[in-house]
Structure formats: structure tokens, C-alpha cells
Design an enzyme around this catalytic site. Structure first.
Site, short mmCIF file in Angstrom:
data_model
loop_
_atom_site.label_atom_id
_atom_site.label_comp_id
_atom_site.label_asym_id
_atom_site.label_seq_id
_atom_site.Cartn_x
_atom_site.Cartn_y
_atom_site.Cartn_z
N GLY A 54 -89.66 16.07 -7.99
CA GLY A 54 -89.04 16.25 -6.81
C GLY A 54 -88.50 14.70 -6.58
N CYS A 55 -88.30 14.38 -5.54
CA CYS A 55 -87.61 13.31 -4.94
C CYS A 55 -88.39 12.13 -5.61
CB CYS A 55 -87.47 13.13 -3.54
SG CYS A 55 -86.94 11.37 -3.15
N PHE A 56 -87.91 11.03 -6.49
CA PHE A 56 -88.99 10.35 -7.06
C PHE A 56 -89.34 9.21 -6.18
CE2 PHE A 56 -84.77 8.50 -9.33
CZ PHE A 56 -84.20 7.84 -8.28
N TRP A 57 -88.86 8.72 -4.90
CA TRP A 57 -89.30 7.92 -4.11
C TRP A 57 -90.67 8.13 -3.83
CZ3 TRP A 57 -84.75 8.40 -0.18
CH2 TRP A 57 -83.51 7.74 -0.64
N GLU A 98 -85.02 13.77 -11.60
CA GLU A 98 -85.62 12.62 -11.03
C GLU A 98 -87.09 12.38 -11.72
OE1 GLU A 98 -85.10 11.81 -7.09
OE2 GLU A 98 -82.91 12.38 -7.03
#
Length: 214
Positions: A54-57, A98
Site C-alpha cells: 500500500g501507500c509507501f509513506w 509502491e
């Protein structure tokens, strides 16, 4: 983040955006670990894990906190476009997900422990999405770098899949491929350690709520 209306099928290599011959940005020191973000020169005795969850942040933030992790970075893996930009990846026309690249000391944290954390902090059953984040760049993926990593990845995927099935949950859709088949491209400076620079930024941790079985 958020991808309603984006493609949910991967482009073929001939459909993917052309990209470019080299990376357009330079990257410096990890702002939390104070090691190089570009970690192509791996310290002796260390290994590399490449994971899409998912969102890599938010994913990177989890991994840089683990003891035994030497460096982390965020980037793009599993696609066809060379050296893509964030906007290109988000368009769904590069084929990348990502990803987080984790350089770790297996004497201090095992690859199995990294994967157990991987399964617990995202939902590996959702296909081309994580929660409200929809698109090919949010698919679950494990890109192994050694034969031993592949064996561990497949064994733990089976164990967790059986636990999810026992609870009546969906099948795991995680893509498992050799990292050698899918180059990892470092993301832009603004995305590296994003949540250390923006502590109130977006975190997506869609998950099943199921702990990895003992």
C-alpha cells in the site's frame, strides 16, 4: 493516495509509459537512521527486502523503527517503465507498485519477522487496493532477493492464508516474484521518510486485524 477511477489492471510492457534512461533526482541521507537512502552498496552480512504493502509513506515508517534495520527507502517495483515518476506510477500506466526497500541485519531481525510485520500491517487480500487507496500501485507484493527469502515468503504466505481462511476471510493476492526480474527505482526526495518530515501526514494501514499465528 486515493485512486478512485484509476486502472486496476496492469499494462503490458508495450502499453507502459516509456520512462527515461536515468533517475532525475539525487537522494542524500536517511533523516531518521542517518544512513544512505540509496543503499545499493549493502553492508557485509546484511540483506535486502523489497515489499509492496500500500501507500509507501506509512509502510516505510513502520520498518525504519525495527531494531536491526540499517536503512529504508521508498520506490517503485514490479513495473515496466524505467525510472518512473510518482505521477506516472499513480496514473496506473507504468505497472509499478509502491514499495519499501529495507536493508537489514539478519542477525538482529529475521526476514521472517519482516514478513510477519508485512502481513499484519496491510490487507493482502484486496488485490489492486488498500482500503480507500485504489489502483495498481497499491497491490501487495513480495520481491525476494535470495532463494531462502523465496522459500520463507511462500511458507509464511501459506501459513497466513490458512489462518485467514480459518476465520472466513479472503484469499491472499500478494504477488511473489524475484527482485531480479523487476528493478527497484527510488522515489523522489519528497517521498523518502515522508512521515518523519510530515509527522501528521497520511497513513494507510488497512489490515485484516489478524495477528500472524505463533
Amino acid at each position: 493516495m486515493f485512486g478512485f477511477g484509476k486502472p486496476t489492471t496492469l499494462p503490458t510492457p508495450d502499453q507502459a509509459l516509456p520512462g527515461r534512461e536515468q533517475q532525475m533526482w539525487t537522494l542524500g541521507e536517511h533523516v531518521v537512521l542517518h544512513t544512505p537512502v540509496v543503499s545499493d552498496d549493502v553492508p557485509e552480512g546484511h540483506e535486502v527486502a523489497v515489499l509492496g504493502l500500500g501507500c509507501f509513506w506509512g509502510a516505510e515508517e513502520v520498518y525504519w523503527q525495527l531494531p536491526g534495520v540499517w536503512s529504508t527507502s521508498v520506490g517503485y517495483a514490479g513495473g515496466s517503465t524505467p525510472h518512473p515518476t510518482y505521477d506516472e506510477v499513480c496514473s496506473g500506466h507504468t505497472g509499478h507498485t509502491e514499495a519499501v526497500r529495507v536493508v537489514f541485519d539478519p542477525a538482529k531481525v529475521s526476514y521472517a519477522d519482516l514478513l510477519k510485520k508485512f502481513f499484519e500491517i496491510h490487507d493482502p487480500t484486496q488485490g489492486m487496493r488498500q482500503g480507500n487507496d485504489v489502483g495498481t500501485q497499491y497491490r501487495s507484493a513480495i520481491y525476494w532477493t535470495t532463494p531462502e527469502q523465496e522459500q520463507t515468503a511462500r511458507e509464511l504466505t501459506k501459513v497466513y492464508g490458512e489462518e485467514l481462511a480459518r476465520r472466513g476471510l479472503g484469499e491472499i493476492t500478494t504477488e511473489i516474484r524475484p527482485a531480479s526480474e523487476t528493478p527497484y527505482y527510488y522515489a523522489e526526495e519528497a517521498h523518502q521518510q515522508y512521515l518523519a518530515k510530515n509527522p501528521f501526514g497520511y497513513r494507510c494501514h488497512a489490515n485484516t486485524g489478524v495477528a500472524f499465528p505463533a
